[in-house]
Design a protein around this motif. Structure first.
Motif, PDB file in Angstrom:
ATOM      1  N   PHE A 123      -7.880  -5.706   2.010  1.00 32.69           N
ATOM      2  CA  PHE A 123      -8.132  -4.287   2.287  1.00 32.69           C
ATOM      3  C   PHE A 123      -8.472  -3.540   1.007  1.00 32.69           C
ATOM      4  O   PHE A 123      -9.449  -2.790   0.926  1.00 32.69           O
ATOM      5  CB  PHE A 123      -6.912  -3.633   2.951  1.00 32.69           C
ATOM      6  N   ALA A 124      -7.629  -3.736  -0.009  1.00 32.89           N
ATOM      7  CA  ALA A 124      -7.764  -2.950  -1.229  1.00 32.89           C
ATOM      8  C   ALA A 124      -9.063  -3.257  -1.970  1.00 32.89           C
ATOM      9  O   ALA A 124      -9.750  -2.343  -2.448  1.00 32.89           O
ATOM     10  CB  ALA A 124      -6.557  -3.205  -2.126  1.00 32.89           C
TER      11      ALA A 124
ATOM     12  N   ALA B  81       0.812  -1.220   0.000  1.00 32.73           N
ATOM     13  CA  ALA B  81       0.000   0.000   0.000  1.00 32.73           C
ATOM     14  C   ALA B  81       0.840   1.263   0.000  1.00 32.73           C
ATOM     15  O   ALA B  81       0.366   2.328  -0.431  1.00 32.73           O
ATOM     16  CB  ALA B  81      -0.931   0.009   1.212  1.00 32.73           C
TER      17      ALA B  81
ATOM     18  N   THR C  70      -2.750  -0.443  -4.440  1.00 29.93           N
ATOM     19  CA  THR C  70      -2.400  -1.640  -3.688  1.00 29.93           C
ATOM     20  C   THR C  70      -2.736  -2.901  -4.470  1.00 29.93           C
ATOM     21  O   THR C  70      -1.923  -3.831  -4.556  1.00 29.93           O
ATOM     22  CB  THR C  70      -3.129  -1.641  -2.334  1.00 29.93           C
TER      23      THR C  70
ATOM     24  N   ALA D   2      -6.345   2.083  -2.632  1.00 26.18           N
ATOM     25  CA  ALA D   2      -6.771   0.696  -2.847  1.00 26.18           C
ATOM     26  C   ALA D   2      -6.392   0.205  -4.241  1.00 26.18           C
ATOM     27  O   ALA D   2      -5.874  -0.905  -4.405  1.00 26.18           O
ATOM     28  CB  ALA D   2      -8.275   0.577  -2.625  1.00 26.18           C
ATOM     29  N   ARG D   3      -6.633   1.023  -5.253  1.00 22.13           N
ATOM     30  CA  ARG D   3      -6.302   0.610  -6.623  1.00 22.13           C
ATOM     31  C   ARG D   3      -4.798   0.408  -6.789  1.00 22.13           C
ATOM     32  O   ARG D   3      -4.360  -0.548  -7.435  1.00 22.13           O
ATOM     33  CB  ARG D   3      -6.810   1.649  -7.623  1.00 22.13           C
TER      34      ARG D   3
ATOM     35  N   ALA E 293     -11.993  -1.765   0.093  1.00 21.39           N
ATOM     36  CA  ALA E 293     -12.028  -0.305   0.063  1.00 21.39           C
ATOM     37  C   ALA E 293     -12.484   0.218  -1.293  1.00 21.39           C
ATOM     38  O   ALA E 293     -13.316   1.127  -1.377  1.00 21.39           O
ATOM     39  CB  ALA E 293     -10.651   0.253   0.422  1.00 21.39           C
ATOM     40  N   GLU E 294     -11.928  -0.344  -2.380  1.00 16.98           N
ATOM     41  CA  GLU E 294     -12.346   0.100  -3.714  1.00 16.98           C
ATOM     42  C   GLU E 294     -13.817  -0.228  -3.959  1.00 16.98           C
ATOM     43  O   GLU E 294     -14.568   0.586  -4.520  1.00 16.98           O
ATOM     44  CB  GLU E 294     -11.473  -0.553  -4.776  1.00 16.98           C
TER      45      GLU E 294
END
Length: 314
Positions: A268-269, A237, A295, A292-293, A272-273
């Motif tokens: 996570f990513a 990240a 990551t 996020a993208r 989140a996205e």
């Protein structure tokens, strides 16, 4: 500064006037100090600068009271063991003035977050942040509360698979590659040692820089004990292929923990996205969606390129 965008349906109403009332009622010695909202992509807490030397931090969601309690209790005990600055609690506020949760006052830490002002020397920062996570793990964790990312990532299996399907359908990722990595993650050996401390949310917005140098770690709302794998999320990240191994060497984690951490980074990513992004989510947090993208891109590029180390599967 325009009013903050609400990211959640149950988000509380918080503004400068509320913070000023709370401070005046409970800490009259600070009454009259200017209150200024701090722009932040944080999803769980709102922050308002109080005078020149303090910041007020208030949970945005009804279930956020425990975050204040954790920071107030544990940060003073952890800080002496850590190689980077962390927030210093100054006072704990109680519900009042129409606000239903506890809240905290902290010493202001100078700097810009590492999303707004990227790290000028990422290799140095990778070593410093790796040492930070290693130092955190050495502190006695016997009485620590569980971290929200301290247990197996498999608890998010259904949501992750939904995110892969939806994001893949709109062309935002290689769904087959993401699924292969996710299923490999689910087969990994789990943490079977004693729980250790982890920050659990080492993202660019929670790292402070001065003149491009990493100086502090903030936002300990997810602090707790468990499997330390989630503290390696930063490897994907925050850092890239050129600096990731510097972080890994300083963090001093074994192969299985590193692989679980990559799974946490993917988790996570994707979440989140899928929640905050424009294409599939509510579009309320473009900064976190951008992190996020990036990551996802780092994780899948590494996995697809065969840069990972083999880990024994169960």
């Amino acid at each position: 500064m325009p009013p903050p965008t609400k990211m959640h349906a149950d988000e509380l109403d918080i503004d400068e006037a509320l913070v000023a009332r709370l401070v005046a009622e409970q800490f009259p010695r600070w009454s009259g100090l200017p209150v200024t909202r701090v722009a932040s992509a944080g999803t769980d807490n709102a922050m308002y600068r109080l005078g020149a030397d303090m910041v007020v931090r208030l949970p945005r969601l009804p279930g956020g009271a425990h975050q204040v309690d954790r920071e107030q209790r544990w940060l003073p005990l952890l800080a002496p063991h850590l190689p980077l600055a962390v927030p210093t609690p100054l006072a704990k506020g109680e519900p009042g003035a129409g606000y239903a949760l506890p809240w905290g006052v902290y010493a202001w830490l100078d700097g810009e977050n590492a999303y707004d002002v990227p790290l000028a020397e990422p290799a140095d920062a990778a070593a410093e942040l790796g040492r930070f996570t290693a130092a955190l793990r050495t502190v006695d964790a016997a009485d620590g509360p569980p971290s929200f990312r301290g247990d197996p990532v498999a608890k998010h299996d259904a949501y992750v698979r939904t995110a892969i399907h939806d994001l893949g359908a709109v062309g935002m990722l290689d769904a087959a590659l993401a699924t292969a990595l996710w299923e490999e993650t689910l087969r990994l050996p789990q943490w079977d040692a004693d729980p250790v401390w982890l920050h659990a949310d080492l993202l660019p917005g929670n790292l402070l820089t001065c003149a491009g140098r990493l100086t502090a770690v903030i936002d300990f709302g997810g602090l707790g004990v468990g499997d330390p794998a989630a503290d390696t999320i930063a490897a994907w990240a925050v850092f890239d292929a050129a600096t990731r191994e510097v972080f890994r060497a300083a963090a001093d984690v074994d192969d299985a923990t590193w692989a679980r951490g990559r799974g946490w980074a993917l988790c996570f990513a994707l979440m989140a996205e899928h929640y905050y992004g424009e294409r599939c989510g509510n579009g309320t947090n473009p900064v976190l969606a951008a992190v996020a993208r990036r990551t996802v891109g780092e994780v899948l590029a590494e996995y697809g390129g065969g840069a990972s180390r083999p880990v024994a599967a169960r």
